[in-house]
Design an enzyme around this catalytic site. Structure first.
Site, PDB file in Angstrom:
ATOM      1  N   GLU A 109      -6.981   6.015  15.593  1.00 10.61           N
ATOM      2  CA  GLU A 109      -6.764   4.560  15.584  1.00 10.61           C
ATOM      3  C   GLU A 109      -5.949   4.160  16.801  1.00 10.61           C
ATOM      4  O   GLU A 109      -4.981   4.834  17.148  1.00 10.61           O
ATOM      5  CB  GLU A 109      -5.908   4.132  14.376  1.00 10.61           C
ATOM      6  CG  GLU A 109      -6.552   4.176  13.038  1.00 10.61           C
ATOM      7  CD  GLU A 109      -5.561   3.750  11.938  1.00 10.61           C
ATOM      8  OE1 GLU A 109      -4.561   3.068  12.248  1.00 10.61           O
ATOM      9  OE2 GLU A 109      -5.792   4.136  10.791  1.00 10.61           O
TER      10      GLU A 109
ATOM     11  N   GLU B   8      -3.240  -7.852   7.112  1.00 12.17           N
ATOM     12  CA  GLU B   8      -3.595  -7.482   8.489  1.00 12.17           C
ATOM     13  C   GLU B   8      -4.613  -8.430   9.102  1.00 12.17           C
ATOM     14  O   GLU B   8      -5.299  -8.074  10.058  1.00 12.17           O
ATOM     15  CB  GLU B   8      -4.092  -6.036   8.510  1.00 12.17           C
ATOM     16  CG  GLU B   8      -2.972  -5.073   8.154  1.00 12.17           C
ATOM     17  CD  GLU B   8      -3.388  -3.614   8.147  1.00 12.17           C
ATOM     18  OE1 GLU B   8      -4.550  -3.339   7.817  1.00 12.17           O
ATOM     19  OE2 GLU B   8      -2.547  -2.761   8.462  1.00 12.17           O
ATOM     20  N   LYS B   9      -4.671  -9.644   8.580  1.00 14.28           N
ATOM     21  CA  LYS B   9      -5.719 -10.535   9.082  1.00 14.28           C
ATOM     22  C   LYS B   9      -5.490 -10.955  10.528  1.00 14.28           C
ATOM     23  O   LYS B   9      -6.413 -11.370  11.212  1.00 14.28           O
ATOM     24  CB  LYS B   9      -5.902 -11.754   8.176  1.00 14.28           C
ATOM     25  CG  LYS B   9      -4.694 -12.623   7.990  1.00 14.28           C
ATOM     26  CD  LYS B   9      -5.019 -13.765   7.035  1.00 14.28           C
ATOM     27  CE  LYS B   9      -3.803 -14.577   6.673  1.00 14.28           C
ATOM     28  NZ  LYS B   9      -2.795 -13.778   5.954  1.00 14.28           N
TER      29      LYS B   9
ATOM     30  N   HIS C 222      -4.500  -8.793  12.782  1.00 17.00           N
ATOM     31  CA  HIS C 222      -4.620  -7.575  13.589  1.00 17.00           C
ATOM     32  C   HIS C 222      -5.960  -7.618  14.329  1.00 17.00           C
ATOM     33  O   HIS C 222      -6.985  -7.974  13.760  1.00 17.00           O
ATOM     34  CB  HIS C 222      -4.573  -6.352  12.667  1.00 17.00           C
ATOM     35  CG  HIS C 222      -4.295  -5.065  13.368  1.00 17.00           C
ATOM     36  ND1 HIS C 222      -5.183  -4.486  14.244  1.00 17.00           N
ATOM     37  CD2 HIS C 222      -3.233  -4.231  13.311  1.00 17.00           C
ATOM     38  CE1 HIS C 222      -4.662  -3.347  14.700  1.00 17.00           C
ATOM     39  NE2 HIS C 222      -3.482  -3.175  14.147  1.00 17.00           N
TER      40      HIS C 222
ATOM     41  N   ARG D 220       0.848  -1.183   0.000  1.00 15.89           N
ATOM     42  CA  ARG D 220       0.000   0.000   0.000  1.00 15.89           C
ATOM     43  C   ARG D 220       0.888   1.239   0.000  1.00 15.89           C
ATOM     44  O   ARG D 220       2.098   1.137   0.162  1.00 15.89           O
ATOM     45  CB  ARG D 220      -0.964   0.009   1.192  1.00 15.89           C
ATOM     46  CG  ARG D 220      -0.259   0.139   2.523  1.00 15.89           C
ATOM     47  CD  ARG D 220      -1.280   0.288   3.655  1.00 15.89           C
ATOM     48  NE  ARG D 220      -0.605   0.381   4.930  1.00 15.89           N
ATOM     49  CZ  ARG D 220      -1.204   0.424   6.109  1.00 15.89           C
ATOM     50  NH1 ARG D 220      -2.524   0.358   6.178  1.00 15.89           N
ATOM     51  NH2 ARG D 220      -0.525   0.512   7.213  1.00 15.89           N
TER      52      ARG D 220
ATOM     53  N   GLU E 201      -2.568   8.157   7.230  1.00 14.49           N
ATOM     54  CA  GLU E 201      -1.201   8.103   7.771  1.00 14.49           C
ATOM     55  C   GLU E 201      -0.200   8.519   6.684  1.00 14.49           C
ATOM     56  O   GLU E 201       0.705   7.755   6.312  1.00 14.49           O
ATOM     57  CB  GLU E 201      -0.872   6.721   8.325  1.00 14.49           C
ATOM     58  CG  GLU E 201      -1.588   6.434   9.630  1.00 14.49           C
ATOM     59  CD  GLU E 201      -1.048   5.214  10.362  1.00 14.49           C
ATOM     60  OE1 GLU E 201      -0.305   4.417   9.770  1.00 14.49           O
ATOM     61  OE2 GLU E 201      -1.377   5.051  11.545  1.00 14.49           O
TER      62      GLU E 201
HETATM   63  C1  GAL Z   1      -2.102   2.025  10.674  1.00 14.87           C
HETATM   64  C2  GAL Z   1      -2.996   2.175   9.483  1.00 14.87           C
HETATM   65  C3  GAL Z   1      -4.118   1.185   9.461  1.00 14.87           C
HETATM   66  C4  GAL Z   1      -3.650  -0.166   9.878  1.00 14.87           C
HETATM   67  C5  GAL Z   1      -3.019  -0.079  11.239  1.00 14.87           C
HETATM   68  C6  GAL Z   1      -2.521  -1.406  11.757  1.00 14.87           C
HETATM   69  O1  GAL Z   1      -0.811   2.298  10.245  1.00 14.87           O
HETATM   70  O2  GAL Z   1      -3.495   3.472   9.370  1.00 14.87           O
HETATM   71  O3  GAL Z   1      -4.649   1.147   8.170  1.00 14.87           O
HETATM   72  O4  GAL Z   1      -2.703  -0.614   8.963  1.00 14.87           O
HETATM   73  O5  GAL Z   1      -1.916   0.789  11.203  1.00 14.87           O
HETATM   74  O6  GAL Z   1      -1.920  -1.277  13.012  1.00 14.87           O
END
Ligand code: GAL
Length: 778
Positions: A423, A471-472, A474, A226, A265
């Site tokens: 986040e 990110e599965k 996460h 990404r 970000e």
């Molecule tokens: C951030 C991002 C999210 C996700 C998250 C995972 O960097 O904005 O999209 O990737 O981290 O921790």
């Protein structure tokens, strides 16, 4: 996701020889030679949306139709726009001009453009990133129900949705997004709508490979992850602006739209880019800053190593080189890179603003000591409210302190105003070496720690855990295990707690201790070829902050030019680079009665990274009443002892006191008997100098002395490990946040009502191990 940063600029000295990268001459057109290879006739790779009614028009849909939103097949602009407003570049003068370089003034303190809280929530926000494009309709319907159950009132939508909205160039599939926007609106959930530009779709990078970023070694970073775009590329920018406008036109009147989430970000993975567009952009930026090449030569000290430039067209970013790249060049490139990323934000914000003039815009910063390259004090001037992301590091046993510091830094970036936690994680992330889930109650404590330090919204990445993709693993508010899980129960409980804290919304935090922090000093401190590679900018920030955290003393974080009046104690850790103006600002805090404490390797260089001659610590010599002629950094294995028996490492220097008194001396090491800590009476205050890296006991002893002198008191008398912070509303009502991070029950003196339980607090509050309380004070 701070530590996933590809720092493509650092350590050029260690890099292999310069790449065989052909860099276009200055100001020439971009070569769009790469043939388009996009499959414009192949099957649309779109998510199946059978279950979504495509006929349904979004509530408040604007006049824009899919046809009119279609991206025209016109060639994207090939001129590389400068990162700053255009000014004519003067012709090179025949002779060097002596004038000072022009540099945009540094903001004294962040001032968000709007004074009110513009997202329409009168309570605390609760929610997170929501990625419905990853799920079938049945799951989306369940999600809305779960959001209601947990009390979610705001979600970020469409962050990585470009390819789902426009799977082929000019073919838009809005139905799924219309549908979810409508359903969220119907459920009373607000949307922080993204511009969908955080990652270009595959057709775009295939058609325009020149938009891909490049490292200092010339390696092109491809698609498939990404953020695969060069922020300086106007080709990318034109496409992204078009996408952002399409989003704004589509949802301008939609009742769910509360906030613009611009990109995502920005700079996370590619803080520094060395593509051809960056080469051109850097030259333009330098022309604007210096106007003549001789001023650049002067600022960069190019008489050294045969680096003198005859014209801007010969200047490059600090590419991988045989040895150390010019440090002033590296510093300017860091500034250019931060400005260019900010320009990317501005262009997208300015694309949506005329269409939705009443909708505030922000982007999620990554404010912490783990994200270095974006100067968020500058960035904060451009957002309507500050939003940040923060992730704890599972392996850090004191991660609640790192969190608290990041939250206080965010409040500083926001100029003391409230902000959004855009986040964080409910439990594990996927990007650390070992991704351990959070312990019981940790998510609640983390969330309230952010609120305690000024956040008026608590949001997560993400609402529902993905089942595919990088990110599965996460965490999310809805984990893979579904409703029958500890996380979901904690998600529901968090919603209840945040609801009970509605009276806190709008209140602010104000401390008596200021910690001076500067991104540009950070960049410069950690450049190469310095006296010791063990001097790290964040090191003393962390150490001093940590000591105060354990005492329950709140800290405001300010830039060196910030308003330091009203602070009794001003901490200035490792301010290696400082302007004359900012040094004077710090000195006047002492003149006016504050106790100022400055740690080693401060005041050494000016804004061009040129040494302040006449003895260290340069800019602070008079304020501190000391003069140093040589540094004696310690070897990695060495320690020294101070005359109170505490120990220190990393740094010593040979100090002669002029007007200062010696507080502590070294008893051994390279400088036995020499001063280690000094104090100078200045006006109505004092300036302390700490010329070594003290151990924990030494730091505590120092802080005892600084606090005794400045009279700063804790928020509450807390046992070690119980966090205490106070927010205060305009009418003076206090909200004392108490978070027990220990495994013991704790007793804290307090009076009022615990907003979480509704119980009266009469004299003291008892916190079970891991428990929290928020006491509304009479
Ligand atoms: C951030 C991002 C999210 C996700 C998250 C995972 O960097 O904005 O999209 O990737 O981290 O921790």
């Amino acid at each position: 996701m701070a530590d996933d940063v590809t720092d493509t600029s650092s350590d050029a000295s260690a890099a292999p020889a310069a790449p065989a990268q052909s860099v276009a001459a200055d100001a020439e057109a971009v070569t769009d030679a790469a043939a388009p290879v996009a499959d414009s006739t192949g099957p649309a790779q779109t998510p199946t949306e059978e279950s979504v009614s495509t006929a349904q028009a979004p509530a408040g849909e604007s006049a824009t139709t899919e046809a009119s939103a279609t991206t025209a097949e016109e060639p994207a602009s090939t001129a590389e726009a400068p990162a700053e407003p255009a000014e004519p570049a003067p012709a090179e003068p025949a002779k060097p001009a002596p004038a000072e370089p022009v540099e945009p003034a540094k903001p004294a303190q962040a001032k968000p453009a709007r004074q009110d809280w513009p997202i329409g929530l009168t309570v605390l926000g609760y929610g997170g990133d929501y990625n419905p494009e990853q799920w079938p309709m049945a799951t989306r319907l369940e999600d809305i129900e779960l959001m209601r159950e947990a009390g979610v009132n705001i979600v970020s939508l469409a962050i990585f949705a470009w390819a789902s909205i426009e799977p082929r160039e000019g073919r838009y599939e809005w139905a799924w997004l219309d549908n979810i926007m409508d359903r969220l609106a119907a459920a009373g959930i607000k949307v922080a709508l993204a511009t969908a530009t955080a990652s270009p779709p595959p057709w775009l990078t295939m058609k325009h490979p020149e938009i891909l970023p490049r490292t200092a070694e010339g390696v092109v970073l491809g698609q498939g992850g990404r953020q695969s775009y060069a922020p300086s590329s106007t080709v990318y920018r034109d496409y992204a602006v078009k996408m952002a406008k399409a989003m704004a036109e589509r949802y301008a009147k939609h009742p769910a739209l509360a906030l613009w989430h611009i990109d995502n970000e920005i700079g996370c993975h590619v803080p520094h880019d060395f593509s051809e567009s960056a080469v051109r952009g850097f030259r333009t930026w330098l022309r604007r800053k210096y106007r003549t090449i001789e001023r650049l030569n002067e600022a960069w000290g190019t008489a050294f190593w045969s680096q003198r430039y005859g014209a801007f067209k010969d200047v490059l970013p600090p590419m991988a080189a045989p040895t150390y790249a010019n440090p002033s060049q590296q510093l300017d490139f860091a500034r250019y890179s931060s400005d260019t990323l900010l320009e990317h934000y501005r262009k997208l914000r300015d694309a949506v603003r005329p269409i939705t003039p009443d909708v505030p815009a922000t982007t999620n910063f990554m404010v912490s000591l783990n994200t270095k390259w974006m100067d968020y004090f500058r960035w904060a001037q451009e957002v309507d409210l500050v939003a940040t992301d923060h992730y704890t590091i599972a392996a850090d046993p004191e991660r609640e302190i790192d969190l608290a510091l990041a939250a206080d830094m965010t409040r500083g970036v926001a100029g003391g105003k409230r902000w959004i936690l855009m986040e964080h994680s409910s439990a594990a992330v996927n990007w650390q070496p070992h991704n351990r889930a959070k312990g019981p109650g940790e998510m609640l404590r983390n969330s309230l720690a952010h609120v305690a330090r000024g956040a008026d919204s608590v949001m997560f990445f993400q609402f529902r855990a993905s089942k595919a993709g990088a990110e599965k693993f996460h965490s999310a508010l809805v984990p893979h295990a579904g409703r029958e899980s500890a996380i979901w129960r904690e998600s529901v409980r968090l919603g209840e707690v945040l609801t009970s804290l509605a009276p806190v919304a709008g209140s602010t935090v104000r401390a008596k201790v200021a910690l001076v922090f500067d991104y540009q000093a950070w960049w410069a401190t950690e450049l190469d070829s310095h006296p010791s590679e063990d001097v790290s900018y964040g090191d003393r920030i962390r150490a001093l902050y940590r000591d105060l955290w354990y005492r329950g003393i709140t800290v405001d974080v300010l830039p060196p030019g910030g308003d330091l009046s009203g602070y009794d104690l001003v901490l200035v850790p490792t301010l290696y680079l400082v302007t004359d103006e900012d040094a004077a600002n710090i000195a006047s805090a002492a003149e006016n009665g504050a106790t100022v404490a400055i740690t080693y390797f401060s005041g050494i260089v000016d804004e061009n990274d040129q040494i302040r001659l006449g003895g260290y610590p340069g800019a602070f010599r008079d304020l501190l009443g000391v003069r140093t002629d040589e540094f004696f950094p310690l070897l990695a294995t060495e320690q020294v002892t101070l005359d109170d028996g505490t120990r220190a490492d990393v740094w010593t220097e040979r100090i002669e006191t002029t007007t200062a008194e010696v507080v502590r001396s070294f008893t051994d090491g390279p400088l036995p008997g020499g001063p280690a800590i000094t104090r100078n009476t200045v006006g109505q205050g004092a300036a302390w100098y700490v010329a070594t890296r003290q151990d924990e006991a030494g730091t505590t002893a120092l802080m005892d002395a600084l606090l005794a002198e400045s009279g700063v008191q804790p928020e509450a008398q807390v046992p070690r490990g119980v966090e205490a912070v106070r927010r205060r509303s305009e009418d003076g009502t206090g909200f004392l946040f108490l978070l027990n991070h220990t495994e013991e029950q704790a007793e804290v003196p307090a009076n009022g009502t615990d907003l979480v339980t509704g119980a009266a607090v009469d004299g003291s509050v008892t916190l079970a191990a891991g428990a929290i309380a928020v006491v509304q004070e009479p």
